[in-house]
Design a protein around this motif. Structure first.
Motif, PDB file in Angstrom:
ATOM      1  N   TYR A   1      11.823 -31.510 -20.551  1.00  0.00           N
ATOM      2  CA  TYR A   1      13.430 -29.877 -19.854  1.00  0.00           C
ATOM      3  C   TYR A   1      14.587 -30.140 -18.993  1.00  0.00           C
ATOM      4  CZ  TYR A   1       9.055 -27.390 -20.402  1.00  0.00           C
ATOM      5  OH  TYR A   1       7.668 -26.935 -20.601  1.00  0.00           O
ATOM      6  N   LEU A   2      14.740 -31.151 -19.171  1.00  0.00           N
ATOM      7  CA  LEU A   2      16.091 -31.775 -18.175  1.00  0.00           C
ATOM      8  C   LEU A   2      16.716 -31.897 -19.519  1.00  0.00           C
ATOM      9  CD1 LEU A   2      15.361 -33.913 -15.071  1.00  0.00           C
ATOM     10  CD2 LEU A   2      15.936 -31.834 -14.783  1.00  0.00           C
ATOM     11  N   ALA A   3      16.339 -32.513 -20.442  1.00  0.00           N
ATOM     12  CA  ALA A   3      17.024 -32.630 -21.672  1.00  0.00           C
ATOM     13  C   ALA A   3      17.758 -31.935 -22.169  1.00  0.00           C
ATOM     14  CB  ALA A   3      16.680 -33.948 -22.815  1.00  0.00           C
ATOM     15  N   GLY A   4      16.804 -30.683 -22.173  1.00  0.00           N
ATOM     16  CA  GLY A   4      16.583 -29.020 -22.773  1.00  0.00           C
ATOM     17  C   GLY A   4      17.830 -28.389 -21.915  1.00  0.00           C
ATOM     18  N   ILE A   5      18.030 -28.987 -20.960  1.00  0.00           N
ATOM     19  CA  ILE A   5      19.534 -27.740 -19.798  1.00  0.00           C
ATOM     20  C   ILE A   5      20.623 -28.609 -20.204  1.00  0.00           C
ATOM     21  CG2 ILE A   5      17.728 -26.711 -18.622  1.00  0.00           C
ATOM     22  CD1 ILE A   5      18.147 -28.356 -16.633  1.00  0.00           C
ATOM     23  N   GLN A   6      20.772 -29.853 -20.025  1.00  0.00           N
ATOM     24  CA  GLN A   6      21.847 -30.391 -20.313  1.00  0.00           C
ATOM     25  C   GLN A   6      22.547 -29.568 -20.853  1.00  0.00           C
ATOM     26  OE1 GLN A   6      21.134 -34.643 -19.450  1.00  0.00           O
ATOM     27  NE2 GLN A   6      23.490 -33.917 -18.887  1.00  0.00           N
ATOM     28  N   GLY A   7      23.919 -29.589 -20.427  1.00  0.00           N
ATOM     29  CA  GLY A   7      25.068 -29.147 -20.342  1.00  0.00           C
ATOM     30  C   GLY A   7      25.364 -27.533 -20.354  1.00  0.00           C
ATOM     31  N   ARG A   8      24.420 -27.094 -20.077  1.00  0.00           N
ATOM     32  CA  ARG A   8      23.742 -24.651 -19.425  1.00  0.00           C
ATOM     33  C   ARG A   8      24.885 -24.558 -18.854  1.00  0.00           C
ATOM     34  NH1 ARG A   8      21.403 -23.037 -24.072  1.00  0.00           N
ATOM     35  NH2 ARG A   8      19.475 -24.222 -25.042  1.00  0.00           N
ATOM     36  N   LYS A   9      25.389 -23.725 -18.862  1.00  0.00           N
ATOM     37  CA  LYS A   9      26.542 -23.079 -17.933  1.00  0.00           C
ATOM     38  C   LYS A   9      25.600 -21.459 -17.352  1.00  0.00           C
ATOM     39  CE  LYS A   9      31.105 -22.480 -17.260  1.00  0.00           C
ATOM     40  NZ  LYS A   9      31.781 -23.388 -16.515  1.00  0.00           N
ATOM     41  N   THR A  10      24.709 -22.205 -16.044  1.00  0.00           N
ATOM     42  CA  THR A  10      23.940 -20.965 -15.160  1.00  0.00           C
ATOM     43  C   THR A  10      24.377 -21.120 -13.840  1.00  0.00           C
ATOM     44  OG1 THR A  10      22.640 -20.942 -17.326  1.00  0.00           O
ATOM     45  CG2 THR A  10      21.693 -20.106 -15.269  1.00  0.00           C
ATOM     46  N   PRO A  11      24.816 -21.220 -13.174  1.00  0.00           N
ATOM     47  CA  PRO A  11      25.447 -20.959 -11.653  1.00  0.00           C
ATOM     48  C   PRO A  11      23.292 -21.908 -10.992  1.00  0.00           C
ATOM     49  CG  PRO A  11      26.029 -18.927 -12.586  1.00  0.00           C
ATOM     50  CD  PRO A  11      25.211 -19.032 -13.489  1.00  0.00           C
TER      51      PRO A  11
ATOM     52  N   GLN B   1      -0.341 -30.123 -16.798  1.00  0.00           N
ATOM     53  CA  GLN B   1       1.110 -29.880 -16.277  1.00  0.00           C
ATOM     54  C   GLN B   1       2.046 -31.327 -15.506  1.00  0.00           C
ATOM     55  OE1 GLN B   1       3.575 -27.132 -18.119  1.00  0.00           O
ATOM     56  NE2 GLN B   1       5.250 -28.324 -18.868  1.00  0.00           N
ATOM     57  N   MET B   2       1.789 -30.656 -13.660  1.00  0.00           N
ATOM     58  CA  MET B   2       2.226 -31.426 -13.053  1.00  0.00           C
ATOM     59  C   MET B   2       1.357 -32.416 -12.868  1.00  0.00           C
ATOM     60  SD  MET B   2       2.746 -27.526  -9.882  1.00  0.00           S
ATOM     61  CE  MET B   2       0.878 -27.689 -10.424  1.00  0.00           C
ATOM     62  N   ALA B   3       0.727 -32.615 -13.366  1.00  0.00           N
ATOM     63  CA  ALA B   3      -0.309 -33.788 -13.234  1.00  0.00           C
ATOM     64  C   ALA B   3       0.377 -35.301 -14.491  1.00  0.00           C
ATOM     65  CB  ALA B   3      -1.577 -34.184 -13.344  1.00  0.00           C
ATOM     66  N   GLU B   4       0.885 -34.284 -15.242  1.00  0.00           N
ATOM     67  CA  GLU B   4       1.965 -34.897 -16.287  1.00  0.00           C
ATOM     68  C   GLU B   4       3.389 -35.762 -15.619  1.00  0.00           C
ATOM     69  OE1 GLU B   4       1.776 -36.810 -19.766  1.00  0.00           O
ATOM     70  OE2 GLU B   4       0.415 -35.850 -19.420  1.00  0.00           O
ATOM     71  N   TRP B   5       3.926 -34.183 -15.091  1.00  0.00           N
ATOM     72  CA  TRP B   5       5.267 -35.214 -14.532  1.00  0.00           C
ATOM     73  C   TRP B   5       5.392 -36.321 -13.905  1.00  0.00           C
ATOM     74  CZ3 TRP B   5       6.558 -28.751 -12.961  1.00  0.00           C
ATOM     75  CH2 TRP B   5       6.488 -28.367 -13.443  1.00  0.00           C
ATOM     76  N   HIS B   6       4.099 -36.285 -13.321  1.00  0.00           N
ATOM     77  CA  HIS B   6       3.823 -37.110 -11.761  1.00  0.00           C
ATOM     78  C   HIS B   6       3.675 -38.482 -12.656  1.00  0.00           C
ATOM     79  CE1 HIS B   6       4.504 -34.957  -8.116  1.00  0.00           C
ATOM     80  NE2 HIS B   6       3.477 -33.882  -8.656  1.00  0.00           N
ATOM     81  N   ALA B   7       2.670 -38.233 -14.022  1.00  0.00           N
ATOM     82  CA  ALA B   7       2.482 -39.691 -14.358  1.00  0.00           C
ATOM     83  C   ALA B   7       3.733 -40.322 -14.967  1.00  0.00           C
ATOM     84  CB  ALA B   7       1.701 -39.544 -14.840  1.00  0.00           C
ATOM     85  N   THR B   8       4.308 -39.411 -16.086  1.00  0.00           N
ATOM     86  CA  THR B   8       5.881 -39.846 -16.577  1.00  0.00           C
ATOM     87  C   THR B   8       6.815 -39.868 -15.838  1.00  0.00           C
ATOM     88  OG1 THR B   8       6.079 -37.619 -17.180  1.00  0.00           O
ATOM     89  CG2 THR B   8       4.827 -38.507 -18.650  1.00  0.00           C
ATOM     90  N   GLY B   9       6.990 -38.828 -14.728  1.00  0.00           N
ATOM     91  CA  GLY B   9       8.011 -39.353 -14.110  1.00  0.00           C
ATOM     92  C   GLY B   9       9.014 -37.905 -14.177  1.00  0.00           C
ATOM     93  N   ASN B  10       9.018 -36.961 -15.232  1.00  0.00           N
ATOM     94  CA  ASN B  10       9.893 -36.337 -16.229  1.00  0.00           C
ATOM     95  C   ASN B  10       9.448 -35.522 -16.459  1.00  0.00           C
ATOM     96  OD1 ASN B  10      12.278 -38.580 -17.282  1.00  0.00           O
ATOM     97  ND2 ASN B  10      10.095 -39.273 -18.375  1.00  0.00           N
ATOM     98  N   LEU B  11       9.825 -34.378 -16.064  1.00  0.00           N
ATOM     99  CA  LEU B  11       9.889 -32.790 -16.202  1.00  0.00           C
ATOM    100  C   LEU B  11       9.672 -32.854 -17.942  1.00  0.00           C
ATOM    101  CD1 LEU B  11      11.954 -30.521 -13.819  1.00  0.00           C
ATOM    102  CD2 LEU B  11       9.776 -31.106 -14.201  1.00  0.00           C
ATOM    103  N   VAL B  12       7.916 -32.959 -18.285  1.00  0.00           N
ATOM    104  CA  VAL B  12       7.914 -32.719 -20.268  1.00  0.00           C
ATOM    105  C   VAL B  12       6.739 -31.376 -19.684  1.00  0.00           C
ATOM    106  CG1 VAL B  12       8.502 -34.972 -20.438  1.00  0.00           C
ATOM    107  CG2 VAL B  12       6.262 -34.082 -19.895  1.00  0.00           C
ATOM    108  N   ASP B  13       6.881 -30.904 -21.212  1.00  0.00           N
ATOM    109  CA  ASP B  13       5.617 -29.895 -21.469  1.00  0.00           C
ATOM    110  C   ASP B  13       4.701 -30.391 -21.477  1.00  0.00           C
ATOM    111  OD1 ASP B  13       6.255 -31.134 -23.919  1.00  0.00           O
ATOM    112  OD2 ASP B  13       6.263 -29.567 -25.217  1.00  0.00           O
TER     113      ASP B  13
END
Length: 151
Positions: free
Chosen positions: A71-81, A52-64
């Motif tokens: 994952y960044l799209a999934g947390i978009q707008g969440r209100k968590t400190p 998964q970490m290799a995939e993140w480096h290959a795509t440039g995105n935090l994906v499953d």
């Protein structure tokens, strides 16, 4: 599940290691702490996580693992400190790589440190207890209520 025995490989390689071998991760850790990190700073990693970490480096995105969920799209707008800290001299995660995570969350705080801080320095750097920890403790105290209430 298969794992990479990073801790065992790291101990084996420690025989020929020098402080410079940590230079990609730190600029402020020295002496016994540097040796301890070289000896015991690793842990076995599940191959799925390595993939998964290799995939993140290959795509440039935090994906499953299937590259279908960002994952960044999934947390978009969440209100968590959330506190996101970066430094221009962190070779593992530069500010431009960390900033999107801070921007995706509604209640995040962004710290961009001065140059001279490496990836491990925030926790184990010789001066972290004097320069980072007081600010971090203050942020944790200020954020505690938002983390433990239902509002």
């Amino acid at each position: 599940t298969w794992q990479l025995p990073i801790d065992k490989v790291q101990r084996l390689l420690m025989v020929g290691s020098r402080h410079i071998d940590l230079s990609s991760r730190t600029q402020r850790i020295e002496g016994p702490i540097a040796r301890a990190l070289l000896m015991d700073g690793g842990a076995p990693l599940a191959l799925g996580l390595v993939h998964q970490m290799a995939e993140w480096h290959a795509t440039g995105n935090l994906v499953d693992g299937s590259n279908r969920f960002d994952y960044l799209a999934g947390i978009q707008g969440r209100k968590t400190p959330t506190l996101v800290i970066a430094s221009p001299d962190d070779r593992r995660c530069r500010p431009e790589q960390a900033k999107p995570a801070a921007d995706a969350l509604t209640d995040s705080e962004w710290w961009c440190l001065d140059p001279g801080w490496g990836h491990l320095d925030l926790l184990a750097g010789a001066d972290a207890t004097r320069t980072i920890f007081p600010r971090l403790t203050e942020w944790l105290c200020n954020s505690r209520e938002a983390c433990w209430t239902t509002r």
